[in-house]
Design an enzyme around this catalytic site. Sequence first.
Site, PDB file in Angstrom:
ATOM      1  N   GLU A 112       0.759  -1.121  -0.103  1.00 23.58           N
ATOM      2  CA  GLU A 112      -0.076  -0.118   0.055  1.00 23.58           C
ATOM      3  C   GLU A 112       0.807   1.383   0.013  1.00 23.58           C
ATOM      4  O   GLU A 112       1.708   1.450   0.669  1.00 23.58           O
ATOM      5  CB  GLU A 112      -0.916   0.318   1.148  1.00 23.58           C
ATOM      6  CG  GLU A 112      -2.050   1.221   1.273  1.00 23.58           C
ATOM      7  CD  GLU A 112      -3.228   0.656   2.209  1.00 23.58           C
ATOM      8  OE1 GLU A 112      -3.397   1.904   2.781  1.00 23.58           O
ATOM      9  OE2 GLU A 112      -3.527  -0.489   2.487  1.00 23.58           O
ATOM     10  N   GLU A 116      -3.592  10.272   2.622  1.00 21.47           N
ATOM     11  CA  GLU A 116      -4.654  10.163   3.509  1.00 21.47           C
ATOM     12  C   GLU A 116      -4.706  11.773   3.999  1.00 21.47           C
ATOM     13  O   GLU A 116      -3.729  12.204   4.198  1.00 21.47           O
ATOM     14  CB  GLU A 116      -4.560   9.333   4.778  1.00 21.47           C
ATOM     15  CG  GLU A 116      -4.704   7.875   4.226  1.00 21.47           C
ATOM     16  CD  GLU A 116      -4.336   6.762   5.504  1.00 21.47           C
ATOM     17  OE1 GLU A 116      -4.734   5.745   5.458  1.00 21.47           O
ATOM     18  OE2 GLU A 116      -4.076   7.585   6.511  1.00 21.47           O
TER      19      GLU A 116
END
Length: 358
Positions: A112, A116
């Site tokens: 990943e 964010e």
Amino acid sequence: MAAVVAVLWACMMMMSIAPASLAASGFEDVPTIAFDEGFSPLFGEDNMVKSPDGRTVSITLNRYTGSGFISSDYYHHGFFSASIKLPKDHTAGVVVAFYLSNGDVFEKTHDELDFEFLGNRYRHEWKMQTNVYGNGSTDRGREERYLMPFDPTADAHRFSILWHSRLIVFYVDGVPIREVPRTAAMAADYPSKPMALYVTIWDGSTWATDNGKYKVNYKRGPFTAVFSDLVLRGCTARSDIRLATTADDQDRCAAAEEDLMESDEYSSSMAMTARKRMAMRRFRQRQMLYTVCYDTNRYPEPFPECDINMAERQMYWQWGESKVVRPRVRPRPGRRSKRRPSPAAIPPPVLVSLQQAD
């Protein structure tokens, strides 16, 4: 009725967004695509609105659901980018994510790479976090957190990820803010399996704002993020990504990666020149709130890719947070919503919240 309200709200958001400028972000040579050329809905399709030309997409979180979309293909490395405008006003608990992942395929060994965006209370700033996980290494999470040197709710700004077999770079408006070079010591912690691009908005009340102290207040919603200038520039995975990469895929994608590194787009905007590294250091000195590299509580020995500066290290607490009071950009006040929806749970990507020592 709720779906109609979400659509109308999203349309208003798209009408108010200033046209994003690739030139202003340093990526004017990078081709963009329409939504239908490379993406499909992931969840909350009723909360998703596309512009008539398909090049701007809004996603909304309301009391019923969040929303998100995913790239139609998985990629072996590449360049991924979007211009993003975040929701205004009281957004505590709201998470907007722009990230690469293969967690839907490799539940325990996923890779990943994240941007964010963590909402905040009224008149408080959004925070931005970058994460790097390889082969399920969330217990060895490589997270950093920053303030942004602009109001991300006033205009769209461009956020980009370069994922190469030898390095990872995160960019904001064309300025590199984080570089993760691949080292032998990283081993499987370096993301190496094919990943798809995800774009989501969801309820992160349990951790996103002050470690969960402030929750999503749906009376202040709905919350809409707007995405444009979508870029998917990489080598698509043709074989089943659960299987070992075929020799044909390896050769084809190695050639594609080489083509990207030799392209005008790379040399003019992505390459890590001395000037770019100076700009990156300035950004990090001014905007970084937390770095895993100085979090000696979690990791007494820094990760091998960390560029440790002993003078700079004195500016961070042992739990990795900055001692410096950062310059703040106050969000512009806007009209508060009077709607009164109630919370709903949204399935998030795999994430790790940062815990501050007492």
